[in-house]
Structure formats: C-alpha cells, structure tokens
Design an enzyme around this catalytic site. Structure first.
Site, PDB file in Angstrom:
ATOM      1  N   ARG A  29      33.942  52.458  73.619  1.00 31.99           N
ATOM      2  CA  ARG A  29      35.362  52.745  73.476  1.00 31.99           C
ATOM      3  C   ARG A  29      35.876  53.805  74.447  1.00 31.99           C
ATOM      4  NH1 ARG A  29      37.306  54.102  67.513  1.00 31.99           N
ATOM      5  NH2 ARG A  29      36.190  52.149  67.216  1.00 31.99           N
ATOM      6  N   HIS A  57      37.558  41.416  71.612  1.00 33.19           N
ATOM      7  CA  HIS A  57      37.769  42.814  71.210  1.00 33.19           C
ATOM      8  C   HIS A  57      38.308  42.877  69.786  1.00 33.19           C
ATOM      9  CE1 HIS A  57      37.923  46.981  72.560  1.00 33.19           C
ATOM     10  NE2 HIS A  57      39.143  47.121  72.053  1.00 33.19           N
ATOM     11  N   TYR A  81      58.023  39.886  74.003  1.00 32.51           N
ATOM     12  CA  TYR A  81      59.113  39.826  74.971  1.00 32.51           C
ATOM     13  C   TYR A  81      58.634  39.953  76.415  1.00 32.51           C
ATOM     14  CZ  TYR A  81      61.966  40.736  70.824  1.00 32.51           C
ATOM     15  OH  TYR A  81      62.552  40.668  69.589  1.00 32.51           O
TER      16      TYR A  81
END
Length: 750
Positions: free
Chosen positions: A34, A80, A124
């Site tokens: 990570r 993931h 969007y």
C-alpha cells in the site's frame, strides 16, 4: 437442540506474542502492498493496477477515452479489493499536471485544480493513458516481468512494470506506512537519463558527479530552488534531507511611480486558494502593514497580484517577510525509503536508486531477449518444416490427398515435429508458389542472424549496457529540453540565508502616547498627546496616572521590575486607547511578588543607572537590557528582601550622580566612580544606616542639580556641600527638597 459439544483446538500461547505476530503481518502488508513505491518502477500497487487495467481496456493515447467509473470498476473488481473512492483519488492524482511532473493519465473533464477543488465524480469523467504511461508498460507482454495471481485467483497481474524511464525519481512519491514513511520530490527525466548514462559509463561515479546533471528537483508547479549545493549533495548522498522552494515573482511597474508584485509560480503542493486566504487574513489583522491588498487574477496560468501600501515600500523586504510567514516558501522533504527489489524497505541514496533502475532495465532486457529467442526457435522450427515441404512438394501433396491420417504419416516420413506437421497441413495453396519459398529461406537466414546477435547479447554484459544506454538515449530525446513536457520548470537559484527582518520595517510607523496607571493598566493613545489631554484621561476607580510618554508604534517599551529584571513589549502590541487598557502583567511573566519600578521607550544608544534599595548599583547600556522572551532579562541581582529601586537615564554630558536615602541624606559624587556592567549587584552608591536608597539621578555639574515639585522644577547651582566620594553617608538635602525623597515622580525626557 443437540447437546453434543464441538471439539476445538486450543493453542496455549502468550497473548503479547500473538498480538506482536499479527501486528507485524499487518505492518508488512501495509508497507509492501500500500504505502511504499517500488524502486524499479516507482509505483505503488494501486497505481500499477490502475495502469494495467487501463492497458487491458486498450486505453491508448491515440484511442478514445472511457469513463473513469469503468476503469475503477475493473481495478477493484479484478485487481485491487479496496474502496472505489481510494482508487479514483489515486487515478485523479495521476492525471493532475500540478501534482505529478509527468502525468500518467490523460483526464477528460474536471480533475480538480491547484486551488484544492475536488474532481468531478467518476461517472462524469473519462480517461486514457498518456504516452509516458505507455513507456512504463512497454514490452510487458514479452515476459519482461513476473506476473502473479490476483487476489481472487481468477487472473494475473504484473509484479512490477518494465519501466522504460526512472519513474520513481521522475514523478516522485509519498506514503506513510507503519513505522516508516516515504517522500520523494519529482525530477527532470532528461537530467536523470544523463546521470544514468554517466553511471553506465562510469559505475564508480559518486553523487557529486551525478549532480553535474541532476541539479535538484524539478517540480510541476515550477518555483525557485534556494537550497545550498552542499545541502542538496548531502540529501542525495544519504537519501534524507529537504529542499527549500520559493514562489517565482516579479515587479510590475504601474503609472505614477507605483508598482505591484506578480507571483507567477507557487511552491509544490501548496493550494493557491489557501495561500491567498492566509495572506488576506494577515492583511486584515494588520500583520503586514506594508501590503495593501492581494488579488487572484489567475486563468490557466497562475497570477497572484500583491499591492504594496505605497510606492516607497521595499519589495525585497516585503517578499522576504512573506517567504518567512506564508507558504510562498515551502520546504519539501526527501526520504527515499522505498522497496528494494519489491521486497525490502530501505532508505536509498540517489546513486543507489539509479543503479536499481539500470539493473531493472538489464533484467528486462535479458528476459525480453530470452523471450525473443524462444519465439525465434519456434519460428525456425516451422520454417524448417516448410522447407522440407518445398523440397518434397509432390510427395507431401500425395500424402495429404491419399492418407487418412496425413499428419502422422508426414511426421514419420520426413521426421517432422508436431508443430511442423500442423504448419504444413495449415498452409494455403497460394503459399506453394516459388516466390514464397524464396521468402521463407530469406526469413530463415534473418532469424538465424538475429538469434546469433541475441546470444551474443546475453553472453556479454558490455553489450547489454550498450543496448540499455541506447534505450535511455531514445527516452531522453522524448523528454529533451526542447519539448514542452521535458524542459526544466524549477529554476535553480542561489541559496538564501535566514534574514532577520527588523520588526519596525513591517509595522506602520504612527505616533502614540503610552499611558500606564499606578496599578499597571497600560494603553496606547493615538498621536502625541499634550499634557492637558493626558491629564483628562480616565482611570478605574481607585487608580491614577503613573507613567505617560510619547513613542512610535515601531518602538519597544522597556519595563524594569523590583526583581531586577528588564522586560520588553512591542509598542505595536499595546492595547488601543479605548477603555482603560489591559493589565501589563498579562504581557510578561512577572512574578506575583514583584512590581514595576518604571517603564520607558527603548533607546539602545543611551545608558541607564540602575540601583537597589540597599544602595548598590551600576551603569548599564540599554542595548544590553532588551529581553527576547516574556520571562525578561536579569540585569540587577537582588536577594532576600532587597528590591530594585532606581532606573534612570544617563544622558550625554552627565558627569555626576546624586543619591538620596529615606533618611533624608543626599550625596553627590563623580559619575566615573560607577562601573559600567551588563549584569551584577553593582557597587555601593551611598551608605545609609538602617535605611534604604530612595532615588538617584545623573546630571551635569555646571548645569546644577534639578528636581521637580508640585510648583514645578527647581535647580540648585551650589551643590558643593553635598559633593563627596561614592559610598559616603551624605548630608541633609537643600531647603525645599521634596519630602518624598525623590528627584522626579515620572521618568521624563530631558
């Protein structure tokens, strides 16, 4: 309900051991999966998976983008297993040209801005890879890197990217793991390529030689690097340090001699809106009296306009103050704590990072060469089968037409492999022409030549380094200084020392009258008030005037207390004249058992006579009494019941000292008999049996000794009867001397 008891395996272990073991597993998972980037490709797992998912969706730079929601869905669904918000945030950052030096994602839509505004929702926005990202993925399908199973075991994902350029240093990175962190600023790829080539040519080159090419970080937001070369060298040597960056600014002339300051670049990771907001707040709170206004006139380019108070303001002093007190100057930390080989976290130097990149490129080259050799071997095998077919064309055709199992017969008759027999059976009729045979023989020869070159390459480290150097040269051309993406943005400036800006230069100079009551309530009235105006001032019930003098807002006010300490307060910090003011004690750390002796305007060019009520004192320079903390500065040493009593100015030309005790004995002696000290108990001024020193002053003998009374000022010219030696007892003062045994009730200007 069943009454049978299930059997459990009971493990008898110490709880602290189990907790430590589990926490270590968690820490390692956080570090490796990570938080820390891999030194080879400079990517964290989330970034690597994002780019791989985009390559699987064929989101190449020349093709149309796809919705970010589609990409994020593929990433969390296949590679993931984390929240979509975290993945999208990582994707957004890779697309922000003010956050990463070389964006890896080409975003379409609102991807946030340097003001700190968030990106639009993923439904969007659209995205595709940039040409820079393609360099990271180049040749990934040619067995150049290892693949591992995804979290659900249904697919494969790359352990590391081939990384055709040093992305770790190029784009930098940051992360906080368990017990360790990483912070790497971005650099210029062209400079990194030059340094890598130097390291290939001269593996023993040290960091100072690499810095011939790598001058320092190259931030996407530009700015000016003002760190010393020695500091940069030390940071690169150890992998730990920092870089001081300043905003880029210029003076813009206006009409009638006026000017304004225009900021065109701000430090890396500074939000423009927050910077302007804080600056405006400082102006509103009158912390920057030299600055009148700040305006944001930015469009696509940054343009922050600073308007000085007037044309006489020194722009260099103003900017130095802003650099010191705002984010126009920022320090970017360096902590190259990365995963070495994707496994071991450690802090690496600049040279070690470049060496790791070169070693990775060599590993990629060797793996790709072996992969290509395998492909050549397969193709050569097929071509040999074709050649057998051409040499025995009629017999091959006959076998195919007449035999029920032509494949087995062909393999037996001509000693062909399974792949060769399949290739012959799959040939089209048009391939049987004579010209095709010539092309096959030509291809066969070319593949043999390529195979020979690859084998030479694999057997020679020097050849491998030559190929890697050629590849790095090719990358450098794509990121050359002539290209918009490649040219350096951060200017390498001169190192700047911390400049102490005089407080008065940042305070608007205005006249004030400092008024302090007997009970210690202080205020600053605007303007230099006349005596009659001062007399009209109101005080709290039971309180009255004690000190009043003229000063400027740029002055410092000195307070002398009975504990022998001097305290310093800025006149600009005094409460306004409205009301009764504020307690002076709140502005300093004055003990409860101490009180004020006097307060006055700081004049470092003058001297003071200080003395205790025990009669001991000395001369001290005012430049030695200024306190830097609220705790004050000890000058006159007092013990027990002894208190500081006198603090009076010593003016130029004064040559004698007059003292008076509470036993009404006065003594006058030459000023030269008093020592000049910076701290101490001093020497005895006047010997007073069973009493205390009441007051003292210095004066010029030829002008006579003066004192104030209710009727005004009186001067005694004939003072010879009271002149003696220091430490004598003295005699009764002249007739008319105040019964309060004081030369003056207030510290007055002479």
């Amino acid at each position: 309900m069943s009454t049978e008891t299930e059997a459990f395996d009971v493990i008898d272990r110490d709880f602290s051991d189990i907790l430590g073991e589990k926490y270590l597993s968690y820490a390692l998972s956080t570090i490796m999966s990570r938080s820390l980037p891999d030194v080879r490709d400079g990517l964290k797992p989330v970034h690597r998976r994002l780019l791989y998912a985009m390559s699987q969706l064929n989101l190449k730079p020349e093709l149309s983008p796809k919705k970010c929601a589609r990409v994020v869905g593929d990433v969390i669904g296949k590679f993931h297993p984390h929240g979509d918000t975290a993945v999208y945030d990582a994707m957004v950052r890779l697309a922000q040209d003010f956050a990463v030096r070389y964006p890896l994602v080409d975003g379409q839509g609102n991807f946030g801005n340097i003001d700190g505004d968030n990106a639009a929702a993923m439904r969007y926005t659209e995205a595709r890879m940039t040409s820079v990202a393609i360099l990271l993925l180049e040749q990934i399908d040619e067995d150049t890197v290892d693949f591992r199973e995804t979290y659900d075991g249904e697919g494969k994902e790359p352990v590391v990217m081939p990384a055709n350029f040093p992305n770790l240093l190029a784009n930098g990175g940051s992360g906080i793991a368990v017990g360790m962190a990483c912070s790497i600023p971005p650099h210029n790829v062209a400079e990194l390529c030059d340094a890598s080539i130097l390291l290939i040519d001269n593996p023993v080159a040290d960091t100072s030689e690499l810095m011939q090419f790598i001058k320092g970080p190259d931030f996407p937001t530009g700015g000016t690097l003002v760190e010393s070369q020695d500091s940069i060298l030390e940071s690169y040597k150890t992998g730990r340090g920092g870089f001081k960056v300043r905003a880029k600014w210029e003076r813009e002339e206006l009409k009638q001699g006026l000017y304004q300051i225009v900021i065109t670049e701000i430090p890396y990771q500074v939000q423009k809106s927050r910077l302007i907001e804080k600056t405006a707040e400082l102006i509103q709170n009158k912390k920057i009296p030299l600055l009148d206004d700040v305006n944001d006139e930015s469009t696509e380019d940054i343009r922050i306009v600073l308007t000085p108070k007037n044309r006489n303001v020194d722009e260099n002093i103003l900017m130095e103050w802003l650099f010191k007190n705002t984010e126009l100057e920022s320090r970017i930390s360096l902590n190259m704590n990365v995963l070495d080989g994707g496994v071991t976290p450690r802090v690496m130097s600049l040279k070690e990072v470049l060496e790791a990149f070169i070693d990775h490129r060599r590993d990629v080259l060797v793996r790709r060469s072996n992969y290509r050799l395998g492909k050549i071997a397969d193709r050569l095998e097929v071509l040999l089968g074709y050649l057998v077919a051409y040499l025995n064309l009629d017999e091959v055709i006959k076998i195919i037409r007449t035999e029920d199992e032509p494949k087995q017969v062909l393999m037996s008759r001509f000693e062909l492999s399974d792949a060769q027999a399949d290739a012959i059976l799959n040939m089209r009729l048009r391939a049987l022409r004579k010209l095709e045979e010539i092309e096959i023989r030509k291809e066969h020869q070319e593949l043999l030549a390529e195979k020979e070159e690859l084998e030479k390459l694999l057997n020679s480290r020097q050849r491998q380094m030559t190929v890697i150097k050629r590849q790095i040269h090719s990358v450098r051309e794509q990121f050359s200084e002539e290209t918009e993406l490649g040219k350096r943005r951060t200017i390498i400036g001169e190192a700047v020392e911390s400049i102490e800006i005089p407080t008065e230069s940042m305070i608007e100079k205005e006249p004030i009258t400092v008024v302090c009551s007997d009970k210690g309530w202080i205020r600053a009235m605007k303007g230099h008030l006349e005596a009659d105006k001062i007399a009209e001032l109101k005080y709290k019930d039971g309180d009255l005037e004690k000190f009043a003098f003229h000063a400027e807002t740029t002055d410092k006010i000195i307070i002398f207390a009975t504990n022998g300490r001097f305290y310093t307060v800025a006149a600009n910090d005094l409460p306004a004249g409205r009301g009764y003011g504020e307690p002076l004690r709140l502005m300093m750390d004055l003990p409860n058992d101490a009180d004020f002796v006097t307060l006055f305007k700081f004049e470092p060019q003058h001297k003071l006579l200080v003395a205790s009520d025990a009669g001991y004192g000395f001369i001290v320079k005012q430049e030695d009494i200024e306190a830097q903390t609220k705790n004050g500065k000890q000058i006159l040493n007092v013990k027990g019941d002894v208190e500081a009593k006198v603090c009076v100015p010593v003016y130029d030309g004064d040559d004698h000292v007059a003292t008076i005790g509470d036993n009404r004995k006065m003594l006058i002696f030459p000023l030269e008999e008093l020592p000049e000290m910076s701290r101490g108990k001093g020497v005895i001024l006047q010997r007073i049996k069973g009493g205390h020193l009441s007051d003292a002053k210095t004066f010029k003998l030829e002008d006579g000794l003066s004192w104030t009374t209710g009727a005004g000022t009186r001067v005694e010219q004939k003072v010879a009867p009271w002149i003696g030696k220091r430490a004598q007892a003295g005699r009764l003062p002249p007739n008319g001397f105040p019964r309060a045994n004081s030369f003056s009730t207030v510290l007055l200007d002479k």
